[in-house]
Design an enzyme around this catalytic site. Structure first.
Site, mmCIF file in Angstrom:
data_model
loop_
_atom_site.group_PDB
_atom_site.id
_atom_site.type_symbol
_atom_site.label_atom_id
_atom_site.label_comp_id
_atom_site.label_asym_id
_atom_site.label_seq_id
_atom_site.Cartn_x
_atom_site.Cartn_y
_atom_site.Cartn_z
ATOM 1 N N ASN A 21 -2.111 -0.047 6.814
ATOM 2 C CA ASN A 21 -1.587 -1.219 7.296
ATOM 3 C C ASN A 21 -0.608 -1.883 6.371
ATOM 4 O O ASN A 21 -0.441 -3.200 6.376
ATOM 5 C CB ASN A 21 -2.689 -2.342 7.939
ATOM 6 N N HIS A 53 -2.260 -5.613 1.535
ATOM 7 C CA HIS A 53 -3.300 -6.341 1.248
ATOM 8 C C HIS A 53 -3.000 -8.022 0.921
ATOM 9 O O HIS A 53 -2.033 -7.914 0.262
ATOM 10 C CB HIS A 53 -4.227 -5.797 0.304
ATOM 11 N N GLU A 87 -9.205 -9.511 -8.142
ATOM 12 C CA GLU A 87 -8.295 -8.536 -7.627
ATOM 13 C C GLU A 87 -7.350 -8.344 -8.620
ATOM 14 O O GLU A 87 -6.897 -7.236 -8.860
ATOM 15 C CB GLU A 87 -7.920 -8.767 -6.352
ATOM 16 N N LYS A 147 0.616 -1.202 0.115
ATOM 17 C CA LYS A 147 -0.051 0.099 0.235
ATOM 18 C C LYS A 147 0.946 1.264 0.009
ATOM 19 O O LYS A 147 2.075 1.156 0.351
ATOM 20 C CB LYS A 147 -1.218 0.027 1.186
ATOM 21 N N TYR A 181 -12.231 -2.225 -3.926
ATOM 22 C CA TYR A 181 -12.611 -2.380 -2.429
ATOM 23 C C TYR A 181 -14.230 -2.446 -2.492
ATOM 24 O O TYR A 181 -14.778 -2.032 -1.509
ATOM 25 C CB TYR A 181 -12.206 -1.301 -1.482
HETATM 26 P P1 CMP Z 1 -7.131 -4.753 3.547
HETATM 27 O O1 CMP Z 1 -6.965 -6.060 3.946
HETATM 28 O O2 CMP Z 1 -6.668 -4.161 2.152
HETATM 29 O O3 CMP Z 1 -8.922 -4.875 3.239
HETATM 30 C C1 CMP Z 1 -9.811 -3.661 3.442
HETATM 31 C C2 CMP Z 1 -9.024 -2.324 3.926
HETATM 32 O O4 CMP Z 1 -9.749 -1.407 4.726
HETATM 33 C C3 CMP Z 1 -8.001 -3.183 5.351
HETATM 34 O O5 CMP Z 1 -7.168 -3.831 4.748
HETATM 35 C C4 CMP Z 1 -7.653 -1.745 5.750
HETATM 36 O O6 CMP Z 1 -6.532 -1.029 4.940
HETATM 37 C C5 CMP Z 1 -8.868 -1.020 5.835
HETATM 38 N N1 CMP Z 1 -9.829 -1.077 6.903
HETATM 39 C C6 CMP Z 1 -10.575 -2.141 7.563
HETATM 40 N N2 CMP Z 1 -11.003 -2.036 8.539
HETATM 41 C C7 CMP Z 1 -10.815 -0.680 8.816
HETATM 42 C C8 CMP Z 1 -11.300 0.169 10.053
HETATM 43 N N3 CMP Z 1 -12.004 -0.282 10.973
HETATM 44 N N4 CMP Z 1 -10.905 1.286 9.544
HETATM 45 C C9 CMP Z 1 -10.027 1.891 8.903
HETATM 46 N N5 CMP Z 1 -9.803 1.055 7.796
HETATM 47 C C10 CMP Z 1 -10.076 -0.265 7.879
#
Ligand code: CMP
Length: 139
Positions: A113, A116, A127, A10, A50
């Site tokens: 984070n 993905h 995806e 990311k 998403y």
């Molecule tokens: P990812 O695994 O890419 O899938 C969905 C993404 O949404 C997740 O990682 C985070 O980057 C984001 N995400 C999921 N839950 C939350 C949350 N509660 N608050 C903010 N971002 C979130």
């Protein structure tokens, strides 16, 4: 259970210049990189990617974040790839992710984070098709 999965490093991790370390971490965990692309997703691409989260409170800021800079998309090969990658990446929230996982090491927050990982064979295919043509996948 298939041998391929999809990952995306990311914008936060690319900005922090951690992308090469993260790719090496994946290789050290036994994955083979069979497709690789650094690029910037458009708002439309990120919304498609998403789409399952549309309507959730974090959707709009997530799209904003995912289009804030380049990402690195990759297709990875390993036996039982989806489950193996999710183990290597760790829990969505870096604070809850196990020691030594990519998100624990490089993630900053539940949104930012670092990486993905697809959650099923079917979603992996959906995806990676946003990032690659089938001919780009070197299997
Ligand atoms: P990812 O695994 O890419 O899938 C969905 C993404 O949404 C997740 O990682 C985070 O980057 C984001 N995400 C999921 N839950 C939350 C949350 N509660 N608050 C903010 N971002 C979130």
């Amino acid at each position: 259970m298939g041998n391929l999965t999809f990952t995306m490093i990311k914008p936060d991790a690319v900005r922090a210049n951690n992308h090469a370390k993260i790719l090496q971490h994946l290789v050290d965990a036994g994955f083979r990189i069979v497709a690789l692309r650094m690029w910037c997703m458009s708002r439309n691409d990120a919304m498609r990617f998403y789409a399952v989260h549309k309507g959730k409170p974090f959707f709009e800021p997530l799209v904003e974040f995912m289009t804030s800079g380049p990402i690195i998309a990759a297709v990875l090969e390993k036996e039982d790839a989806v489950a193996e990658l999710r183990k290597t990446v760790g829990a969505t929230d870096p604070e809850k992710a196990e020691e030594g996982t990519v998100r624990r090491l490089y993630g900053a927050s539940v949104r930012q984070n670092a990486i993905h990982a697809s959650d099923s064979d079917e979603n992996a295919r959906i995806e990676w098709s946003i990032h690659f043509d089938e001919a780009d996948i070197m299997v």
